[in-house]
Scaffold this motif. Structure first.
Motif, PDB file in Angstrom:
ATOM      1  N   LEU A 376       0.826  -1.197   0.000  1.00  0.00           N
ATOM      2  CA  LEU A 376       0.000   0.000   0.000  1.00  0.00           C
ATOM      3  C   LEU A 376       0.866   1.254   0.000  1.00  0.00           C
ATOM      4  O   LEU A 376       0.691   2.153  -0.837  1.00  0.00           O
ATOM      5  N   LEU A 377       1.817   1.336   0.923  1.00  0.00           N
ATOM      6  CA  LEU A 377       2.674   2.513   1.002  1.00  0.00           C
ATOM      7  C   LEU A 377       3.527   2.672  -0.255  1.00  0.00           C
ATOM      8  O   LEU A 377       3.782   3.793  -0.710  1.00  0.00           O
ATOM      9  N   ALA A 378       3.974   1.564  -0.816  1.00  0.00           N
ATOM     10  CA  ALA A 378       4.844   1.621  -1.990  1.00  0.00           C
ATOM     11  C   ALA A 378       4.114   2.066  -3.249  1.00  0.00           C
ATOM     12  O   ALA A 378       4.744   2.353  -4.261  1.00  0.00           O
ATOM     13  N   SER A 382      -0.936   7.126  -5.606  1.00  0.00           N
ATOM     14  CA  SER A 382      -2.246   6.481  -5.649  1.00  0.00           C
ATOM     15  C   SER A 382      -2.652   5.930  -4.287  1.00  0.00           C
ATOM     16  O   SER A 382      -3.826   5.594  -4.081  1.00  0.00           O
ATOM     17  N   ALA A 383      -1.712   5.836  -3.348  1.00  0.00           N
ATOM     18  CA  ALA A 383      -2.058   5.377  -2.000  1.00  0.00           C
ATOM     19  C   ALA A 383      -2.695   6.482  -1.168  1.00  0.00           C
ATOM     20  O   ALA A 383      -3.406   6.192  -0.198  1.00  0.00           O
ATOM     21  N   VAL A 384      -2.467   7.747  -1.520  1.00  0.00           N
ATOM     22  CA  VAL A 384      -2.949   8.858  -0.690  1.00  0.00           C
ATOM     23  C   VAL A 384      -4.472   8.854  -0.567  1.00  0.00           C
ATOM     24  O   VAL A 384      -5.007   8.898   0.554  1.00  0.00           O
ATOM     25  N   PRO A 385      -5.236   8.803  -1.669  1.00  0.00           N
ATOM     26  CA  PRO A 385      -6.703   8.779  -1.500  1.00  0.00           C
ATOM     27  C   PRO A 385      -7.213   7.505  -0.847  1.00  0.00           C
ATOM     28  O   PRO A 385      -8.248   7.538  -0.165  1.00  0.00           O
ATOM     29  N   ALA A 427       4.864  12.231   2.959  1.00  0.00           N
ATOM     30  CA  ALA A 427       6.248  11.784   3.073  1.00  0.00           C
ATOM     31  C   ALA A 427       6.402  10.342   2.622  1.00  0.00           C
ATOM     32  O   ALA A 427       7.366   9.982   1.935  1.00  0.00           O
ATOM     33  N   ALA A 428       5.442   9.489   2.990  1.00  0.00           N
ATOM     34  CA  ALA A 428       5.488   8.095   2.542  1.00  0.00           C
ATOM     35  C   ALA A 428       5.350   8.012   1.025  1.00  0.00           C
ATOM     36  O   ALA A 428       6.017   7.197   0.373  1.00  0.00           O
ATOM     37  N   GLY A 748       7.365  -3.968  -0.566  1.00  0.00           N
ATOM     38  CA  GLY A 748       6.447  -2.949  -1.034  1.00  0.00           C
ATOM     39  C   GLY A 748       6.100  -3.197  -2.478  1.00  0.00           C
ATOM     40  O   GLY A 748       5.726  -4.285  -2.877  1.00  0.00           O
ATOM     41  N   GLY A 749       6.260  -2.185  -3.321  1.00  0.00           N
ATOM     42  CA  GLY A 749       5.907  -2.320  -4.728  1.00  0.00           C
ATOM     43  C   GLY A 749       7.081  -2.613  -5.613  1.00  0.00           C
ATOM     44  O   GLY A 749       6.923  -2.699  -6.834  1.00  0.00           O
ATOM     45  N   ASP A 750       8.287  -2.756  -5.043  1.00  0.00           N
ATOM     46  CA  ASP A 750       9.488  -2.963  -5.837  1.00  0.00           C
ATOM     47  C   ASP A 750      10.055  -4.358  -5.637  1.00  0.00           C
ATOM     48  O   ASP A 750      10.043  -4.900  -4.531  1.00  0.00           O
ATOM     49  N   ALA A 751      10.558  -4.913  -6.724  1.00  0.00           N
ATOM     50  CA  ALA A 751      11.322  -6.155  -6.656  1.00  0.00           C
ATOM     51  C   ALA A 751      12.799  -5.800  -6.612  1.00  0.00           C
ATOM     52  O   ALA A 751      13.264  -4.926  -7.348  1.00  0.00           O
ATOM     53  N   VAL A 752      13.527  -6.458  -5.735  1.00  0.00           N
ATOM     54  CA  VAL A 752      14.976  -6.284  -5.629  1.00  0.00           C
ATOM     55  C   VAL A 752      15.593  -7.648  -5.891  1.00  0.00           C
ATOM     56  O   VAL A 752      15.638  -8.507  -5.013  1.00  0.00           O
ATOM     57  N   ASP A 753      16.050  -7.854  -7.124  1.00  0.00           N
ATOM     58  CA  ASP A 753      16.542  -9.159  -7.558  1.00  0.00           C
ATOM     59  C   ASP A 753      18.045  -9.069  -7.824  1.00  0.00           C
ATOM     60  O   ASP A 753      18.499  -8.199  -8.577  1.00  0.00           O
TER      61      ASP A 753
END
Length: 791
Positions: A376-378, A382-385, A427-428, A748-753
């Motif tokens: 959600l935070l990532a 679009s997470a603000v609303p 900030a998030a 979050g919304g990112d993949a770190v591969d």
């Protein structure tokens, strides 16, 4: 002559003020009618009509709504049926109003003229909806109201989009009432205009009447405006700083005998946010109704699955038919994350159901809850609303009880443009753009959301915040080490900007001060740098100028050099104790069979695949998992003696556990070339458009790994999406590189591969190969993938 004591008028209660003006205007019309002769009628014509027949004085605007504020304008319409002496009658009526010192907005219209103007001018139409009879012929006023309402409904499809655009443009210009330190009570978005617009939408029969709490919010703002105007003696609707304490005293908002201007501003913020929220929800309904084609209500609305228990229906996220809100603690956060990731909102009905039936969250949060919260935070802007939706329904404070302490809490520093809670959300959102710059994006997102949470308690907000955040992070299920890091982020969130702007960067003692504060922890330095950027961006342009950003970056570079830090990704796949093991049967047709084992673990399943090694094996297996709606959370691969063993930590996207036999069949078909993985995955992404990648480009980093005997280590940070792991590993295979080991993590919304790669020829990877691989990885992260077998 009828006289009005205009000097005493502002001090009267609103109802008495309106009644006094009504009586005065009625008297003026009677005198005007008596003093204006009517043309003689022809001999033998009908008997003379009463003087008031065919003419009416009608109030619109604030007087029409019985809301006339001190020093308010009088909006009046003299409506007639074509009387030839109407000009003289109007002069006899308007001049006494001007002589009394009242500001007047007036017009003279027949009913047809008034309706014609209202049909073309949305502001005129909006005003006439508030028409109220003052004096004269009631039948004329009734005819005007009936015709106006019919015209408003008839022309709603053309007028309402204009009204919506006017309010949104005004909101962009003036700001949102709920987050301003000196709000315009009338024109700011969420102000008094929103209450009037809501009534207009209901009059168009495209929306229900506003709920009771919206009416209460509107009434409170009226009281604030009346007190402000009575205090200043002017027609001013902006609640400026120096008038807040007197207005608070006038409204009885007093704490320990002292006017509580913070309490006033907080209540104004809460009222404005409620009106804005109801207006937004109502406009969504109206927009849907306006674009609906004839007989569209008879057509089935397409429902697309988004996550377990949730589907997309039109432009909203709603509960699936088999959802169990009362038995699924993770449904709220899972739904919020799914909505934000798809850039949608939760439907109002779904919000109400969740608010009533959602059970308390277990403590500490299980990994799945924390995972949904991070996604959600990532999601960024679009997470603000979506967070505002959760806040308005009380769901956010239910998950984070400390949130009520900062909800609509004003900040008096001139740099701050938002209340504390909105600043934290902003900030998030800003931090979500920086997650690829840190090794722990999950801690960055949570730290950004909570860095000022201590402002809700007395005392130094940093010292209080450290304790509060530590308690919240432990409740969220973070490890003790992560709790310590989050607490340190709160403790030092102002360190870098303060030092960079107040100390000489070339002085070694400046660097010493930072190192002494944070210790030899390059990861914390990364997080503090990103947090400073997010905090500044969420405050104002004055708080985070290019000059300050340059100074902070220069300080960070000096501290990093002192620490000698070089970020190298570490394998991530936490061991979990298996509960159930279901190995798949060996499949014929291969010298060495394909085996698939599935273990149920605390948060999903762990899938182990064994198969003959070949180029692109990792990509094939990852593609089969994606095709079976399995989200890969982490992965490892090892190759020995021509046999590959791949371990994936997965969670079913829609709650259906993986079946070993189906996975084994898929891997075998992919190895045989009978399963077109790339084509099937592209089709799946077209079917589920919410999985599309975001707009930020991926970040590709190479690290030397000679000490481990591996030729090269490449890290990819990209927006998480369906089949991403398959695409990336296929890209490396296409670039002629073998993946000998890999670690995969999605935060979050990112993949770190991170992939340990080598050239099959056993030679070092040269710069040309790296550039080729980078281009292939960037294309793959954007949605293009080569053949998984490298063909």
């Amino acid at each position: 002559m009828t006289v009005l004591d205009t000097a005493a008028l502002p001090a009267l209660p609103r109802a008495e003020r309106v009644r006094a003006v009504d009586d005065w205007l009625a008297g003026l019309l009677a005198e005007a009618l008596a003093g204006t002769p009517r043309p003689d009628r022809r001999r033998g014509g009908p008997s003379p009509e009463p003087a008031a027949t065919g003419v009416a004085l009608v109030a619109v605007g604030s007087l029409g709504r019985r809301e006339l504020p001190p020093h308010g304008d009088l909006d009046l319409v003299l409506v007639h049926d074509g009387r030839p002496e109407i000009a003289a009658l109007a002069d006899a009526l308007w001049y006494p109003v001007w002589d009394a010192g009242m500001r007047l907005d007036h017009s003279v219209r027949t009913v047809s003229e008034a309706v014609s103007v209202a049909a073309e001018d949305v502001k005129a139409g909006l005003g006439l909806l508030d028409a109220r009879h003052l004096a004269g012929d009631p039948a004329v006023t009734a005819g005007l109201r009936t015709a106006t309402l019919a015209s408003w409904r008839q022309h709603a499809g053309r007028l309402l989009p204009q009204l919506r655009d006017l309010r949104r443009a005004r909101g962009r210009q003036v700001g949102e009432l709920g987050f301003l330190l000196e709000p315009d009570l009338k024109e700011a978005y969420g102000g008094l205009r929103e209450g009037q617009v809501l009534r207009a939408l209901a009059a168009a029969q495209l929306a229900d009447e506003a709920p009771a709490d919206a009416g209460e919010a509107y009434a409170f703002l009226l009281d604030v405006r009346d007190a402000l105007r009575a205090r200043t003696g002017r027609a001013n609707d902006t609640l400026v700083r120096q008038e807040q304490a007197p207005v608070a005293r006038a409204l009885g908002l007093v704490t320990d005998g002292v006017p509580d201007d913070d309490l006033l501003l907080r209540r104004v913020s809460l009222a404005g946010r409620r009106l804005a929220f109801v207006a937004d929800e109502t406009w969504r309904r109206v927009d849907t109704a306006l674009v609906r084609r004839p007989r569209a209500r008879y057509r089935r609305v397409r429902r697309e699955p988004l996550a377990e228990g949730l589907v997309r229906q039109g432009d909203e996220v709603v509960l699936a038919r088999d959802a169990r809100p009362a038995a699924d603690p993770g449904l709220v956060l899972r739904g919020a994350a799914a909505a934000a990731r798809a850039d949608l909102l939760l439907s109002p009905y779904t919000l109400k159901v969740l608010a009533v039936h959602a059970p308390p969250l277990p403590e500490p949060w299980p990994p799945e809850l924390r995972w949904s919260f991070l996604r959600l935070l990532a999601s960024g802007r679009s997470a603000v609303p979506v967070l505002e939706q959760l806040d308005q329904e009380g769901l956010l404070a239910r998950m984070l009880p400390e949130w009520d302490r900062v909800r609509s809490l004003p900040q008096r520093h001139p740099w701050h443009r938002y209340t504390v809670d909105r600043h934290l959300v902003e900030a998030a959102a800003a931090a979500s753009e920086l997650t690829r710059d840190v090794d722990r994006p999950d801690l960055l997102l949570v730290g950004a959301l909570l860095h000022d949470i201590g402002k809700g308690w007395p005392g130094d907000h940093t010292e209080v915040g450290m304790t509060v955040v530590a308690e919240m992070a432990a409740r969220m299920g973070f490890s003790p080490a992560d709790v310590t890091t989050l607490s340190a982020m709160v403790e030092h969130h102002l360190l870098l900007p303060d030092v960079a702007t107040r100390r000489d960067l070339d002085d070694p003692k400046t660097v010493d001060r930072v190192v002494e504060a944070i210790g030899a922890d390059p990861a914390l330095l990364q997080l503090l740098h990103a947090l400073a950027q997010a905090d500044g961006a969420a405050t104002s342009t004055s708080a985070w100028s290019p000059w300050k950003a340059h100074l902070v970056a220069a300080l960070v570079a000096r501290v990093a050099a002192r620490l000698g830090s070089a970020p190298v990704p570490e394998p991530v796949l936490e061991p979990t104790a298996p509960q159930v093991t279901r190995p798949a049967p060996a499949l014929e047709g291969h010298t060495e069979p394909v085996t698939v084992g599935v273990e149920d673990v605390l948060d999903g399943q762990q899938v182990t695949i064994g198969a003959p090694d070949r180029p692109g094996l990792f990509s094939l297996c990852a593609g089969v998992l994606a095709l079976n709606q399995l989200d890969v959370r982490a992965a490892r691969v090892s190759v020995a003696g021509g046999h590959g063993t791949l371990v994936f930590a997965v969670r079913p996207h829609f709650g259906r556990a993986p079946v070993p036999e189906i996975l084994a069949d898929g891997v075998r078909a992919a190895l045989e070339g009978t399963l077109p993985l790339a084509e099937r995955l592209r089709q799946r992404e077209r079917d589920y458009s919410q999985d599309a990648a975001g707009g930020r480009p991926p970040r590709i980093s190479w690290f030397d790994a000679e000490a481990t005997g591996i030729t090269g280590l490449v890290e990819v940070r990209a927006t998480d999406r369906a089949g991403l792991l398959h695409r990336l590993t296929a890209a490396l295979a296409e670039a002629g590189l073998d993946v000998t080991s890999a670690t995969v993590e999605t935060l979050g919304g990112d993949a770190v591969d991170a992939f340990y790669v080598s050239d099959p020829a056993g030679t070092a990877i040269d710069p040309a190969q790296r550039r080729h691989a980078e281009r292939a990885l960037v294309a793959a992260a954007g949605g293009d993938a080569p053949d998984p077998a490298g063909r």
